[in-house]
Design an enzyme around this catalytic site. Structure first.
Site, mmCIF file in Angstrom:
data_model
loop_
_atom_site.group_PDB
_atom_site.id
_atom_site.type_symbol
_atom_site.label_atom_id
_atom_site.label_comp_id
_atom_site.label_asym_id
_atom_site.label_seq_id
_atom_site.Cartn_x
_atom_site.Cartn_y
_atom_site.Cartn_z
ATOM 1 N N LEU A 107 0.900 -1.085 0.081
ATOM 2 C CA LEU A 107 0.098 0.216 0.226
ATOM 3 C C LEU A 107 0.886 1.175 -0.002
ATOM 4 O O LEU A 107 1.907 1.119 0.763
ATOM 5 C CB LEU A 107 -0.896 0.109 1.227
ATOM 6 C CG LEU A 107 -2.049 -1.081 1.541
ATOM 7 C CD1 LEU A 107 -2.479 -0.943 2.698
ATOM 8 C CD2 LEU A 107 -2.887 -1.025 0.160
ATOM 9 N N ASP A 108 0.604 2.309 -0.720
ATOM 10 C CA ASP A 108 1.569 3.481 -0.810
ATOM 11 C C ASP A 108 1.515 4.148 0.465
ATOM 12 O O ASP A 108 0.677 3.958 1.319
ATOM 13 C CB ASP A 108 1.146 4.134 -1.958
ATOM 14 C CG ASP A 108 -0.293 4.931 -1.960
ATOM 15 O OD1 ASP A 108 -0.580 5.571 -0.815
ATOM 16 O OD2 ASP A 108 -0.788 5.042 -3.216
ATOM 17 N N LEU A 109 2.326 5.277 0.524
ATOM 18 C CA LEU A 109 2.226 6.076 1.843
ATOM 19 C C LEU A 109 1.167 6.452 2.286
ATOM 20 O O LEU A 109 0.884 6.357 3.635
ATOM 21 C CB LEU A 109 3.681 7.047 1.562
ATOM 22 C CG LEU A 109 3.766 7.889 2.843
ATOM 23 C CD1 LEU A 109 4.629 7.150 3.730
ATOM 24 C CD2 LEU A 109 4.566 9.160 2.222
#
Length: 285
Positions: A107-109
């Site tokens: 999952l991105d930041l």
């Protein structure tokens, strides 16, 4: 009986099969002193080294597949070591002993929600592979004018820089003005795919939460930055989804972080209650 080298290393928890294959292709892996190529098969007693380090391997029949679900908050990165010293999702995971936890996708930041981790590289590889079509569901808050035509295009498919993509399902969940919530489902995990799909229609995602992976949903009672280990039944559900044989045993050797946090909350409530009662007694005097 011999097995493919990448399968043996993936089972040892060093990484997903895809990662291991890249190491072999790069000449980082040796067997009995010889650097090997992709496709090599090894016997159970083979001496396998990665970057010169001897790897402890375990026969398939002695390996217990374990999976944990983790509630990722925004601001954590999905790498083991971050050059910018930001917190990573691995900082909060339990110690595993032999092998290591492998993230099932990323999952991105700025995305929060459900992540899965396993010690079985083959399971991780299959769950991430688009051919198995394991559904992921996201709650997305979208900023902008979401017309019926735009929703139709996203269901039908749009061309992104890495190929055609679409949402399998879109559910309108309400909201105010030009900020609306949608639950969207897709069966692959390309980099930032949900955000890029919305952006293809000149819309911006202001909040994104993964709420489901396959049939596993993010529990409401699982706070951010905490985890719980899956039951044998849940592990076998995942294995069946990607055509792996069932496990006949589980190894819940770590306590769920939920239980520990609940214990601490009870302690804090008890202390707070005791202080309040003592304060009232002092006031009566």
């Amino acid at each position: 009986m011999s097995e493919k080298l990448q399968k043996v290393l993936a089972r040892a928890g060093l990484g997903s099969r895809r990662e291991v294959e890249q190491w072999i292709a790069a000449g980082r892996v040796s067997v009995d002193g010889d650097v090997v190529e992709l496709g090599t098969r090894v016997e159970e007693d083979a001496k396998i080294r990665v970057d010169g380090k001897l790897i402890r391997t375990t026969p398939a029949e002695e390996t217990t597949c374990r999976v944990i679900m983790y509630h990722k908050p925004e601001g954590e990165v999905c790498t083991r070591n971050d050059p910018e010293s930001r917190r990573t999702v691995f900082d909060n995971l339990p110690k595993i002993g032999a092998g290591r936890w492998i993230a099932v996708g990323r999952l991105d930041l700025n995305t929060s929600g459900l992540m899965l981790f396993t010690n079985d590289g083959e399971l991780a590889n299959r769950l991430m592979h688009p051919s198995f079509k394991v559904e992921r569901e996201y709650a997305s808050r979208v900023f902008g004018d979401v017309s019926d035509d735009k929703l139709k295009a996203l269901r039908k498919g749009v061309m992104l820089e890495d190929g055609k993509a679409k949402f399998d399902k879109i559910q309108v969940k309400g909201g105010e003005g030009i900020n609306q919530w949608f639950y969207v489902t897709l069966s692959e995990g390309r980099n930032r795919e949900v955000r890029r799909l919305w952006e293809s229609q000149e819309l911006k995602v202001s909040r994104l939460i993964r709420v489901r992976y396959g049939a596993l949903t993010l529990p409401r009672e699982l706070p951010q930055s905490t985890w719980r280990e899956l039951s044998l039944e849940e592990v076998n559900y995942l294995r069946e989804e990607v055509q792996l044989p069932k496990e006949d045993r589980s190894k819940p050797s770590v306590k769920s972080r939920i239980g520990e946090q609940e214990r601490l909350r009870r302690v804090r409530r008890s202390v707070s209650k005791h202080r309040s009662q003592a304060h009232r007694r002092v006031r009566r005097r």
